[in-house]
Scaffold this motif. Structure first.
Motif, mmCIF file in Angstrom:
data_model
loop_
_atom_site.group_PDB
_atom_site.id
_atom_site.type_symbol
_atom_site.label_atom_id
_atom_site.label_comp_id
_atom_site.label_asym_id
_atom_site.label_seq_id
_atom_site.Cartn_x
_atom_site.Cartn_y
_atom_site.Cartn_z
ATOM 1 N N SER A 17 60.633 47.289 -8.602
ATOM 2 C CA SER A 17 59.835 49.147 -8.192
ATOM 3 C C SER A 17 61.312 49.643 -8.170
ATOM 4 C CB SER A 17 59.159 49.109 -6.492
ATOM 5 O OG SER A 17 59.425 51.135 -6.398
ATOM 6 N N ASN A 34 63.343 51.370 -5.760
ATOM 7 C CA ASN A 34 64.492 50.513 -5.054
ATOM 8 C C ASN A 34 65.432 50.832 -5.529
ATOM 9 O OD1 ASN A 34 65.784 48.610 -4.133
ATOM 10 N ND2 ASN A 34 64.088 47.862 -2.441
ATOM 11 N N VAL A 94 68.103 48.989 -5.416
ATOM 12 C CA VAL A 94 68.523 47.315 -5.967
ATOM 13 C C VAL A 94 68.015 46.826 -7.462
ATOM 14 C CG1 VAL A 94 67.990 45.157 -5.471
ATOM 15 C CG2 VAL A 94 69.135 46.402 -3.376
ATOM 16 N N HIS A 95 66.595 47.033 -7.243
ATOM 17 C CA HIS A 95 65.604 47.004 -8.489
ATOM 18 C C HIS A 95 65.678 47.581 -9.659
ATOM 19 C CE1 HIS A 95 62.111 45.712 -5.651
ATOM 20 N NE2 HIS A 95 63.470 44.624 -5.672
#
Length: 235
Positions: A71, A74, A76-77
């Motif tokens: 996503s 996000n 981190v993504h």
């Protein structure tokens, strides 16, 4: 989407352009002379080599972004997508420099040597005695390889960040990819004009011109970002 939701993508596009421009200055490009082993670096143009690495990074970033469960909301993504772009670009340029080096050393029979420094900043090896008279260096010395890898990583990061911003604006993956490629080329060409020919890497005196190129890309990317936002709004 309201006006405030466009601020982050605009900032990302602007920063991405500046990063892409900076990345090109790290890439060791020797132009046509390097193709004949009479100049240090890879035997091609600045824009072509940087764009090639950047496009590979974009493909890697797009592949990561398309994975199930990833996503853009996000952080981190988003970081994973950007790192994927960096790694993809580094692999492409690293292999290009490696294959070129093999041809230079074993096909032509030259010793990799940089013309723009007395000693290799990485290994400390003296360069001048190994430069063939009448040339401006040849091959891809260690410092050039390291510099190129850094440039590829930055280019991949910048390209991936631009791709993320375009997807956040609502563009489909395919359209975002096409626009990101054009955006990358725009900034790579600006960097190429700023360099004005060949460059060996971060040890080259021309590297000091990088701030001018970064400023140019910052401004042009800001304008491009505004245009892309207009496209996203259907204007």
């Amino acid at each position: 989407m309201d006006a405030t939701s466009f601020i982050l993508p605009l900032a990302e596009i602007t920063i991405a352009g500046a990063i892409i421009n900076a990345s090109v200055h790290f890439v060791p490009v020797g132009g046509a002379p390097a193709a004949m082993a009479t100049s240090t670096g890879v035997g091609t143009g600045t824009t072509q080599l940087a764009a090639g690495a950047g496009f590979t990074g974009l493909l890697a970033a797009a592949t990561m972004a398309s994975q199930a469960g990833v996503s853009l909301a996000n952080p981190v993504h988003m970081l994973l997508i950007m790192l994927s772009g960096a790694v993809g670009a580094m692999i492409m340029l690293g292999l290009t420099m490696l294959i070129g080096q093999i041809i230079y050393v074993y096909g032509i029979g030259i010793v990799p040597a940089a013309d723009k420094c007395e000693k290799d900043p990485i290994t400390g090896d003296i360069q001048k005695p190994y430069i063939t008279p009448g040339t401006t260096g040849h091959g891809i010395p260690t410092v050039c390889f390291v510099s190129g890898s850094i440039g590829a990583a930055l280019g991949g990061l910048g390209g991936a960040l631009a791709y993320i911003a375009l997807q956040q604006l609502g563009f489909a993956a395919a359209i975002a990819g096409v626009l990101a490629v054009g955006f990358f080329f725009m900034n790579a060409v600006l960097a190429s004009y700023n360099i004005g020919g060949t460059i060996e890497g971060f040890h080259d005196p021309k590297f000091k011109k990088m701030p001018n190129g970064v400023i140019a890309s910052f401004v042009s990317s800001l304008i491009a970002g505004a245009v892309l936002i207009g496209m996203a709004m259907g204007l």
